[in-house]
Design an enzyme around this catalytic site. Sequence first.
Site, mmCIF file in Angstrom:
data_model
loop_
_atom_site.group_PDB
_atom_site.id
_atom_site.type_symbol
_atom_site.label_atom_id
_atom_site.label_comp_id
_atom_site.label_asym_id
_atom_site.label_seq_id
_atom_site.Cartn_x
_atom_site.Cartn_y
_atom_site.Cartn_z
ATOM 1 C CB CYS D 86 1.130 -7.836 2.878
ATOM 2 S SG CYS D 86 1.302 -6.095 2.458
ATOM 3 C CG HIS D 203 5.858 -9.120 2.491
ATOM 4 N ND1 HIS D 203 5.016 -9.558 1.498
ATOM 5 C CD2 HIS D 203 5.440 -7.874 2.813
ATOM 6 C CE1 HIS D 203 4.123 -8.613 1.219
ATOM 7 N NE2 HIS D 203 4.361 -7.584 2.008
ATOM 8 C CD GLU D 205 6.018 -13.030 1.042
ATOM 9 O OE1 GLU D 205 5.931 -13.241 2.264
ATOM 10 O OE2 GLU D 205 5.382 -12.118 0.466
#
Lengths: 748, 80, 80, 238
Positions: D86, D203, D205
Site C-alpha cells: 500500500c 494488504h 497482513e
Amino acid sequence: MGRVAAKPFSQPAVTLALIAAHGLTEEEHRKIVHLLGREPNYTELGVFSVMWSEHCSYKSSRVHLKLLPTEGKAVIQGPGENAGIVDIGDGLCAAFKMESHNHPSFIEPYQGAATGVGGILRDIFTMGARPIASLNSLRFGSFDHPRTRYLLGGVVAGIGGYGNCIGVPTVGGEVFFDESYNANILVNAFTLGIAEKRRIFKGTAKGAGNPVMYVGAKTGRDGIHGATMASEAFSEESEKRRPTVQVGDPFTEKLLLEACLELMKKNWLVGIQDMGAAGLTSSSVEMAARGGAGIELELSRVPLRETGMTPYEILLSESQERMLLVAKKGQENQVKKIFERWDLDAVVVGKVTKDRTFRAFFGGAEVAAIPVAALTSEAPVYHRPAERPATQDELQRLELEKVPQPEDLGVVLKQLLDSPNIASKEWVFRQYDHLVRSNTVVGPGGDAAVIRIKGSHKALAVTVDGNGRYCFLDPYVGGILTVAESARNLACVGARPLGLTDCLNFGSPERPEVMWQFSQVIQGMRDGCAALGVPVVSGNVSFYNETDGVPIYPTPTVGMVGLLSKVQRHVTPWFKSAGDLIVLLGRTREELGGSEYLKLVHGSVKGTPPWIDLRLERAVQESCLKAIEKGILRSAHDVSDGGLAVALAECCIGGPEKSLGARIELREMMRPDALLFGESQSRIVVSVKEKDLGRLRDIAAKEGAPLQILGEVGGPRLAIQPLLQLPVEELRAAWAGALERRLRRDEG
Amino acid sequence: MRVKIFVRLKEGVLDPQGKAVERSLHTLGYEEVGDVRVGKYIELEIAAPSRQAAEKRAREMCDKLLANPVIEDYRFEIQE
Amino acid sequence: MRVKIFVRLKEGVLDPQGKAVERSLHTLGYEEVGDVRVGKYIELEIAAPSRQAAEKRAREMCDKLLANPVIEDYRFEIQE
Amino acid sequence: MRWGVIVFPGSCDDQDVYDCLKHVLKQKVEFLWHKDRLGRDIDCVVLPGGFSYGDYLRCGAMARFSPIMQGVVEFARNGGLVLGICNGFQILCEAGLLPGALTRNASLQFVCRQVHLRVEEIDTPFTSAAKKGQLLKLPVKHGEGCYYADPATLERLQKNRQILVRYVDGKGRPTAAANPNGSLENIAGVCNEARNVFGLMPHPEDASEKLLGSEDGAKIFSSVIAACGTRGKRAWVA
Ligand SMILES: Nc1ncnc2c1ncn2[C@@H]1O[C@H](COP(=O)(O)OP(=O)(O)O)[C@@H](O)[C@H]1O
Ligand SMILES: [Mg+2]
C-alpha cells in the site's frame, strides 16, 4: 515566571455590549463581579465566557445528568474525566467516549467531521489508552433537501480522511435521514481505546512547582469561540462566523498519539489533557480543578502559528492537535526529547501553583487572575423550567383503523429496504479503513462490531444507536429504547455490556418543552441502564440544535461497549446454511407508532413508540447470550427499523458474499403490516441447527423468553407465508444500491 | 478561452500540507524556503462571447463549486 | 522572492478529479466548459541572491519533490 | 531469516505486519526507525501501509527521502528483498525502485473492501508459494491506488512478466467491476526487473488468519520465507 519579551497588551474596556457579545447574561455578569470582587478585564471575560458556556459548564444539564447510574463492578473511571474506563480483565481496561461536532460539521462538513474525530481520539489517548476503534452516529436531513448530499459526502469523507490517516479503524456507526435534521445535522463521534490498568493517566495538575508543558501543533486563530458557537442555535449571525472553522491535521495527531503513548511508558507525567473546546483555557483550568491546585501560564511562550496574537486569542484558540501536560519537576528535558523524536514541539509554558488560582501572564505582565473554583464548581447551574408540550397528546394519537392496509406487502418490503434509513450503508463505510491494526473480527455491517484483543481470547463489541423519532413521540420510552437497543445489538454478537457513553443532542435548553424532553430522556435512560445493569461512564451534551426556532428531534445517541470472553464464539446476523431453523426470541405486538413503515409509506410520524417490558428485554438478551455462549446459535440479528420482515430480509441478503433464502410461516392474528413492519422491541431472530432447538428452548424457558419457530433457511426466495414471497436477489438489489442511487442522481 | 484558477487556503487557516512540504524541503537542504502553501490549480476551457462574460462565469463557478468559501480564497486568469 | 508553482497531470494520465469537476459544472448549468484539469498550486517564499539562483533552486525542488515526473508536469513563476 | 518493518512518521499498518509476522508466522521481526540506518542482518525489508507524512503533497513523496531509504535502495541493488504494501508500494514507486506511479482512485473515494487477486507469475520470491492463476482474497484500503505506467513501461512490464497480481472477480476475470481503483490493466502489484522488489496495494497482513476472514495473505509471506530458506541470505538475484 521569568520575563519574556512580548508586546504589552492593553486590555479593551469591558462594556455591557461586550458582555452580551460573549453570550453572558446580565445575571451571569453580576455573578462574575461577585466572585472576583471586581469587574473582569477583557481577557478574563473571554475566559469566563467559554468556561461558563453550555458546552463547557453543562449548566443546564448538570442537575439532570446526576440521575444517570454511573457505578458498576467494571467501572474504573466514571464521568468527569476525558473518557470513561471499564475493566476488561487481564490487567487491561477499555476507555471510551462519544462527542458531538454538529455545528462545525454543518458549516464545513469535511473539516467539521474530521476535527470531531480528531478531538474524540485525543480524549482517549490522553488517558493512556491506544485508540483501537472508532464509530460514528450521523443524522442528516431528507434526501430531498438540497444540502443533504453535500453534507453527507463531506462528513463521511472527513471522518474517513481523519480516521484512515491516523490509523484507527472506523468499525461501525449509524446514519439516519429525516427532515428534522435538514438544517442541523448531527455528527457524533465515538472512540474506544485500550490501556493497561496500571498506566491510566488523568487530567490533573498537582504538585506546586511542577512544569506545565504544551505539546503538539502550534496555536493559530482557529475556532476562537467554538465553545460558545456550540452553545448557540443557528442563525444568520452564525453564518458570518465562518472563519472559525478549524482544519484538521491527522498526520500531526498521529505523531502526537505515538509520542504521548511513548511518554506514558515512563514515569515522568503527573497529568495530561487534550486541548479541546476552549483550548488552553479549559485544559489548564480543568486540570487545576481536578488536582485542587492553581496554574500559572506565560502565554508568550506558547508556540504560535500566526503573528500578533493577543493573550485573549491564545487562551481561547481551539487549534487542533495540541495537549497540555504536567510533568514531574526535573523531567522537562526528557519529555522534550520524546516529542523531538516525533518532530513535535514541547515547551514549558507555566507551572502548577498552590493558590488555586488560574493566572495568565503575557511577557511577564499578568493578564488574568481568576480563582479556579469560579470557573468550575462556582459556574452557574440552572434548573431550567420544563414543560410537556401541549401538542404531545395529539402527536401520540394514532388511530390504526385509519391507516390503510397496503395492497402488496412485497412492494412495501422492497420500498423499506430501499429507504436510506434501512438500506445498506456500505457506500458510507467502504470509505473508512475498518481493518487497520488487524483486530477487526466483525466490521461494519453487523449488529455490533467485534474487535479482538491481541494476546488474549477476548474481544470487545461496540455499537452506537439512537432513535430520535421514538424520543420525539415519547422521550421517556425513547430513552429506554435507546439503551435497550444498544444492549440488544451487543447480545446479538455474544457480548455482555460493560458500560455506555452517550451524546445527548437537543434543541435550546431555554425552551421548556426541550427541557422536558431532556429530563424525560434521561429518566428513560436511567431506567433502561438500571434494568439492564449498564453504567454510564462518560458522555456529552449538545444543546441548541435548532434552526430558526425549530428544534431537532430529541436525539440521544448511545455508544455501548461489551465483552466477549471467547472471540471465536462471536455470532453474525446472516443465515449460514440451508436447513437451519429460524427462531424468533421475543414477541410481536400490534404496534406501528413511530415506525419507519408509517413514515415512509403513510407519511406519518405519530403514535407512541413501541412499548418495552424491561424484564422481557432482559430475558431475550440473556437467552441469546447464553445460547451463544453454549455455541448453539448460527446467527442472531435484532429486529429494529422496518420490523420483522426487514430483519429477515437482512439475514437472507447476508454478508458480502452469500445469499440464502428462507421459508417462513406467520400465523399471528394481527394486521399484516404490523406483523411484518411493526417495530416491537425485545425481539431477536436467530438460527440454529435442528438438533439444537431443544437446547435453545430450554434456555429460553429458563430465562422466561418467548420463543417461536418461524421457519427454515433455504431456497432462493424469502417467502413469508401467506403474506409475501420475493427472490432474495431482488431484495438485495433494492437494499444494496439505495444510497448510491440517490447520491448519483445529481450528477446528471 | 482558457481559464486558470488558483485556489488557496485563506490566510490564518491551518495548512497541514504546506507545513509538511516545508519541513521536507528543509530536510532536503532547501533551508532558504519558507511560508509554503499548497492549494489547487484548475484549468479549463470556456466558450464565451467576451472576456468579460468569461470572467463573470468563472467567478460564479469558483463561488459555487471550485473554491470552498469557508476556508479558501481563489484567483483566476483568462487567456484568449 | 515568491515562487508560484503549478503542477499538472501529464497528457494521457487519467484525471478523474478533472472529469468529476467538469461533470458537476455541467450539472450546475455551465455547459460551455470543457477540458477541466485539476492540479496543484504551490506557493513559497525563497531567499535567493538573484532571480536565476531562485529559478535554479525552484527547478530542483520541483524535480526532486514537488512533482512526480512519471505522471506530472510543472511550471513556475517567480515574483521579486 | 530476519524481517525488518520500517516505521515512517505516519505509518499505520506497521504493527499489523509486525504482529502477523511475529505471532501468526512465528518469524523474527523488528521495527526499523526511519531516521536510523538500515541494519546489516535484515533479509527482507517491509515498507508498511499507512499515511507516511500524512500522504500530503503525494503519497510516498516525502517518505522516500527518509534517512533509512538510502540504505533500502542500496540493499535492493544488492539483491535484498523489499516488500512494499500500500503506502509502501507508493513509496517504492516514488523512490524509483519500482516502475510507474499510483494515482487517485478513479472513484475519487477511499475504498476499503475485499478483493480477489489473481497470481500472474510465481517465479519470484514473493509469489512462489502460490500456484499460477491462483485466486487470493485480500482487502484493499486506500485512496490512491490507481496504478499508472506509460505505454513503453507497460510493455516492458509485460515482456519481463513483472505484473505479479491483478484484481479479478470471484471467477478470476479481470473485469472493471473487480478493479477497486481504476488501475491500468487491473494491476494490483508489480516487481522490479530483478524480481527482488515487490509492491502491491492489497494488504496480506490483514488476511493471514482465519479469524480475520482470510488466510490467503500468508502466501506472500511464506513465499519470502521459502525463498530465504532455500537461497540463503540475500541471494535472490534473478
Ligand atoms: N456511519 C456509519 N459508519 C460506519 N458504519 C455504519 C455507519 N452507519 C451504519 N453503519 C453500519 O451499517 C450497519 C447497519 O446499521 P444499522 O441499521 O444502524 O444497524 P442496527 O439497526 O443494528 O443498529 C451496522 O453494522 C453499522 O455499523
Ligand atoms: Mg441491530
